[in-house]
Design a protein around this motif. Structure first.
Motif, PDB file in Angstrom:
ATOM      1  N   TYR A  14       0.878  -1.204  -0.114  1.00  0.00           N
ATOM      2  CA  TYR A  14      -0.047  -0.058   0.000  1.00  0.00           C
ATOM      3  C   TYR A  14       0.836   1.116  -0.013  1.00  0.00           C
ATOM      4  N   VAL A  15       0.815   2.131  -0.971  1.00  0.00           N
ATOM      5  CA  VAL A  15       1.665   3.259  -1.346  1.00  0.00           C
ATOM      6  C   VAL A  15       0.586   4.209  -0.856  1.00  0.00           C
ATOM      7  N   GLY A  16       0.706   4.953   0.313  1.00  0.00           N
ATOM      8  CA  GLY A  16      -0.344   5.911   0.572  1.00  0.00           C
ATOM      9  C   GLY A  16      -0.144   7.419  -0.412  1.00  0.00           C
ATOM     10  N   ASN A  17       0.831   7.602  -0.667  1.00  0.00           N
ATOM     11  CA  ASN A  17       1.110   8.992  -1.439  1.00  0.00           C
ATOM     12  C   ASN A  17       1.134   8.812  -3.038  1.00  0.00           C
ATOM     13  N   GLU A  18       0.782   7.483  -3.242  1.00  0.00           N
ATOM     14  CA  GLU A  18       0.737   7.476  -5.101  1.00  0.00           C
ATOM     15  C   GLU A  18       0.004   8.360  -5.764  1.00  0.00           C
ATOM     16  N   PRO A  19      -1.371   8.908  -5.363  1.00  0.00           N
ATOM     17  CA  PRO A  19      -2.259   9.606  -6.041  1.00  0.00           C
ATOM     18  C   PRO A  19      -1.559  11.004  -6.015  1.00  0.00           C
ATOM     19  N   PHE A  20      -0.841  11.264  -4.805  1.00  0.00           N
ATOM     20  CA  PHE A  20      -0.331  12.821  -4.495  1.00  0.00           C
ATOM     21  C   PHE A  20       0.991  12.581  -5.558  1.00  0.00           C
ATOM     22  N   LEU A  21       1.696  11.980  -5.630  1.00  0.00           N
ATOM     23  CA  LEU A  21       2.952  11.932  -6.675  1.00  0.00           C
ATOM     24  C   LEU A  21       2.539  12.028  -7.998  1.00  0.00           C
ATOM     25  N   SER A  22       1.658  11.257  -8.437  1.00  0.00           N
ATOM     26  CA  SER A  22       1.385  11.078  -9.785  1.00  0.00           C
ATOM     27  C   SER A  22       0.216  12.260 -10.157  1.00  0.00           C
ATOM     28  N   SER A  23      -0.150  13.029  -9.280  1.00  0.00           N
ATOM     29  CA  SER A  23      -1.253  14.138  -9.858  1.00  0.00           C
ATOM     30  C   SER A  23      -0.486  15.380  -9.818  1.00  0.00           C
ATOM     31  N   TYR A  24       0.717  15.564  -9.073  1.00  0.00           N
ATOM     32  CA  TYR A  24       1.232  16.910  -8.941  1.00  0.00           C
ATOM     33  C   TYR A  24       2.492  16.840  -9.656  1.00  0.00           C
ATOM     34  N   ALA A  25       3.025  18.016 -10.163  1.00  0.00           N
ATOM     35  CA  ALA A  25       4.270  18.023 -10.927  1.00  0.00           C
ATOM     36  C   ALA A  25       5.223  17.889  -9.653  1.00  0.00           C
ATOM     37  N   PRO A  26       6.485  17.132 -10.227  1.00  0.00           N
ATOM     38  CA  PRO A  26       7.658  16.704  -9.501  1.00  0.00           C
ATOM     39  C   PRO A  26       8.211  17.798  -8.775  1.00  0.00           C
ATOM     40  N   GLY A  27       8.189  19.352  -9.520  1.00  0.00           N
ATOM     41  CA  GLY A  27       8.565  20.244  -8.818  1.00  0.00           C
ATOM     42  C   GLY A  27       8.172  20.602  -7.521  1.00  0.00           C
TER      43      GLY A  27
END
Length: 746
Positions: A491-504
């Motif tokens: 379970y990767v809890g921050n996956e939607p956060f990392l994939s929906s925002y820009a890496p910067g």
């Protein structure tokens, strides 16, 4: 003004209903001799009369059309005409109409020739009136542009809006559906049949919408708006079938078209500009804009077939291929002209160009080992392949700030075209030990894959057992048990956060998470489920039937430190029927259902999110419990045989919700009041046969309802500092309805 218009209309409908009833009755032939009717003939009837409602209640009237005080016409028709049974090519026609004097009216006409074709046309209205006395400060309700009164006084919070309460105007929330349907079933040749139907639904009314202007966690301001509902939904289906004793197959096409007649909702900002907003975003120049449901389509082709072997073996399969599309033009990033001038990175495309391809397939094989043993094996595949393009959108937050195109901007977002694939394999067995005892069991394995999700893969195993036994003619029962275990990939809890925002942006967020890392979503979390059930049916004497049923469900979310950790559901029911003789009967039932849930959370501050996420002193726990009780009884008796029938029905239902919150030492919580709902309904019916073909019906009905909700009661439109509410109340009513009608059978 609305009431002044509706009441004369209702009076005219009442008069028209009564007039139509007399016209229909006059056209019925009085020369028919009932004694010569065939025993198989379906009798037609016309019912017409008057009904009276003694009070206005939008909650009582929802789905019933009885929301207004006053009289209404009663008109129900069921007319059936069929050729003689010995006619070489008989035909039939049937016309039914229900509640023609109300806004819940339904009509259907059907014509056909048995064994050849059936054609039917239908119409129905279904109103939904939302309870609560809501009010709004906006003008232009029902349109897609809402404006404030000319003397509006803005402020940064509701306390300074001196014209808020005096500007409120009542708003009636709810909607009305109008449905039209047309269908045809026809036998083409021996074993071949075609069926088709089309349906169109128009929905109009108002619902609530939470409108926000603002761009960060501290400066948004909101208002609850009356959102217009104005759409049309059309469906069509055609199918070709073939069947004989050993084989069957079918080909089917389905289309669904949704059209929204208004594509956006605009509202004037009632708040004055605050820190973090562009000056043009505040009153009077500030406006917000939100998209309404977009036009979309769905098309599906399917095929199904089955084959029976002489030894009891059967194979069946079906597959359906579909496509959902949505290409409504995007709204601009902002409706504010000043903010629009700041845009340097335009929308990446003119529309979403959304597309999802669906595939659903089923395969099942069943058979019998011998007279006692039966078995089955099945496989199901469900795939939703999201082909929507993925792009970066540099949006403007809540029509309130200039576009921020910096590499570390939190306004750089990517849409996530999530896909889904689910497959299930199931084996089931049934064995009859004797003529009165049967054991069944099933084992199912389910595997689910998701994209852009915290858990990419989830697996669930399910075991079901059931034992049924009939001791004798008056006693039978069953026992049921089910165990299910769900787990899956990491379970990767921050996956939607990392994939929906820009890496910067994500690289500069402490901990790189939006929700606490230990939080688990309910449908993805590890879970163990136990379900128990038992049923007992008794007929101690011929006149009595007693049924007892119990069901217990317990769900444990073993790895959910935050989120829902445990749920349970207990349901106990008793049903009693009593029929001592053909002239009268009685029934009664009582059910108790208890739902409970344990929920864990954490209060996280922006500057110390990493520490707060694991700090037990900032944790909280909520225990939810709902208890629902339902009881009822009724009696029907032929007081004077073939002349006077009486009936009585009583229903009582109640529910109570309790939420208990405990917190860590760094937090405080105030006890929440319990919410409850109470319903009591009593009705009495009488039917007296005046002559062979005429009957008089009388119905008296009282329904009383009361409720409380701490989220509504006493919460005025200006109760919150940063949100303007509608000021609704929990519904309460005590309504009486009386109906008297004549019924003519022919």
């Amino acid at each position: 003004m609305t009431d002044l218009i509706r009441r004369p209309l209702r009076a005219r409908r009442l008069a028209a209903a009564i007039l139509l009833a007399f016209v229909c009755t006059a056209n019925v032939s009085a020369e028919d001799n009932p004694e010569l009717e065939e025993l198989t003939r379906i009798k037609s009837f016309i019912e017409f009369g008057l009904g009276v409602v003694d009070d206005d209640s939008r909650r009582f009237g929802r789905y019933r059309g009885l929301d207004e005080q006053g009289g209404y016409g009663v008109l129900n028709i069921d007319w059936y005409q069929r050729d003689a049974h010995d006619d070489p090519d008989p035909s039939y026609t049937r016309f039914t109409a229900r509640d023609l004097g109300l806004d819940t009216r339904q009509l259907r006409i059907e014509h056909g020739r048995p064994g050849r074709y059936d054609l039917h046309l239908s119409y129905a209205e279904l109103p939904l009136t939302r309870s609560g006395a809501g009010s709004t400060i906006f003008r232009g309700v029902g349109t897609n542009t809402l404006s404030l009164p000319g003397d509006w006084v803005p402020a940064q919070n509701t306390a300074g809006m001196t014209r808020l309460l005096s500007s409120l105007q009542p708003v009636e929330l709810g909607h009305e559906r109008r449905r039209y349907g047309l269908g045809l079933d026809a036998l083409l040749a021996r074993g071949w049949e075609i069926s088709s139907k089309v349906r169109s639904e128009r929905k109009e009314g108002l619902k609530t919408f939470g409108a926000v202007i603002g761009n960060s966690g501290g400066n948004p301001r909101a208002v609850i708006l009356p959102e217009p509902i104005d759409y049309e939904h059309r469906e069509g289906e055609v199918a070709l079938h073939y069947f004989d004793r050993s084989k069957q197959f079918e080909f089917r096409y389905l289309v669904s078209l949704f059209d929204e007649n208004q594509n956006s909702l605009n509202w004037q900002n009632p708040f004055a500009a605050i820190n973090g907003w562009s000056a043009s975003a505040g009153y009077p120049t500030g406006f917000g804009e939100a998209a309404l449901p977009p036009d979309n389509q769905f098309h599906q082709l399917s095929a199904a077939g089955g084959y029976n072997w002489a030894n009891g073996l059967r194979l069946s399969a079906d597959v359906a291929l579909g496509r959902m599309t949505q290409d409504e033009d995007f709204l601009p990033y902002t409706v504010n002209p000043v903010l629009a001038n700041s845009i340097t990175q335009a929308l990446p495309r003119s529309s979403l160009d959304g597309r999802i391809d669906t595939t659903v397939a089923n395969l099942r094989l069943t058979g019998r080992g011998n007279a006692r043993l039966s078995w089955g094996a099945s496989w199901r595949f469900d795939d939703r392949d999201n082909r929507t393009p993925r792009d970066e959108y540099v949006y403007i937050g809540g029509d309130s700030n200039t576009q921020n195109v910096a590499a570390n901007s939190s306004f750089r977002r990517f849409n996530e075209p999530a896909s889904y694939r689910d497959s299930r394999l199931k084996l089931d067995l049934g064995y009859r030990f004797s003529g009165n005892t049967r054991l069944t069991g099933a084992l199912e394995r389910r595997s689910t894959e998701r994209t852009y999700s915290e858990r990419e893969e989830a697996d669930e195993s399910n075991l079901r057992l059931a034992l049924r036994h009939s001791a004798n003619e008056w006693l039978s029962g069953s026992l049921r048990y089910e165990f299910a275990d769900r787990d899956g990939s990491t379970y990767v809890g921050n996956e939607p956060f990392l994939s929906s925002y820009a890496p910067g942006y994500t690289s500069g967020v402490p901990g790189q998470f939006e929700n606490p890392p230990l939080l688990r979503k309910l449908h993805l979390a590890d879970r163990e489920r136990d379900r128990f059930g038992a049923n007992l049916t008794m007929m101690p004497v011929e006149a009595w039937t007693i049924a007892l049923d119990a069901q217990l469900v317990d769900d444990d979310y073993l790895a959910s430190s935050l989120g829902v950790s445990e749920t349970s559901s207990d349901v106990f029911t008793i049903d009693v029927g009593f029929t001592p003789e053909s002239r009268w009967s009685a029934y009664g039932f009582h059910a108790i259902e208890t739902l409970s849930m344990q929920q864990n959370g954490a209060s996280i501050r922006g500057g110390t999110r990493v520490e707060d996420a694991v700090d037990p002193n900032r944790g909280w726990r909520a225990a939810h419990e709902d208890q629902i009780r339902t009881s009822g009884l009724g009696i029907k008796v032929a007081l004077i045989e073939e002349r006077l029938d009486l009936g009585f029905d009583y229903l009582r239902a109640s529910s109570e919700t309790a939420i208990s919150v405990t917190t860590g030492t760094a937090l405080t919580a105030t006890a929440l009041p319990n919410d409850f709902d109470r319903l009591r309904s009593i009705s009495m019916q009488a039917e007296y046969r005046l002559r062979d073909l005429w009957s008089l019906r009388l119905r008296l009905w009282n329904e009383r309802y009361s409720s409380t909700s701490f989220t509504l009661d006493g919460v005025e439109a200006n109760q919150l500092a940063n949100v303007i509410l509608l000021g609704e109340d929990s519904p309460d009513y005590d309504v009486n309805v009386g109906v008297i009608s004549l019924v003519y059978q022919f």
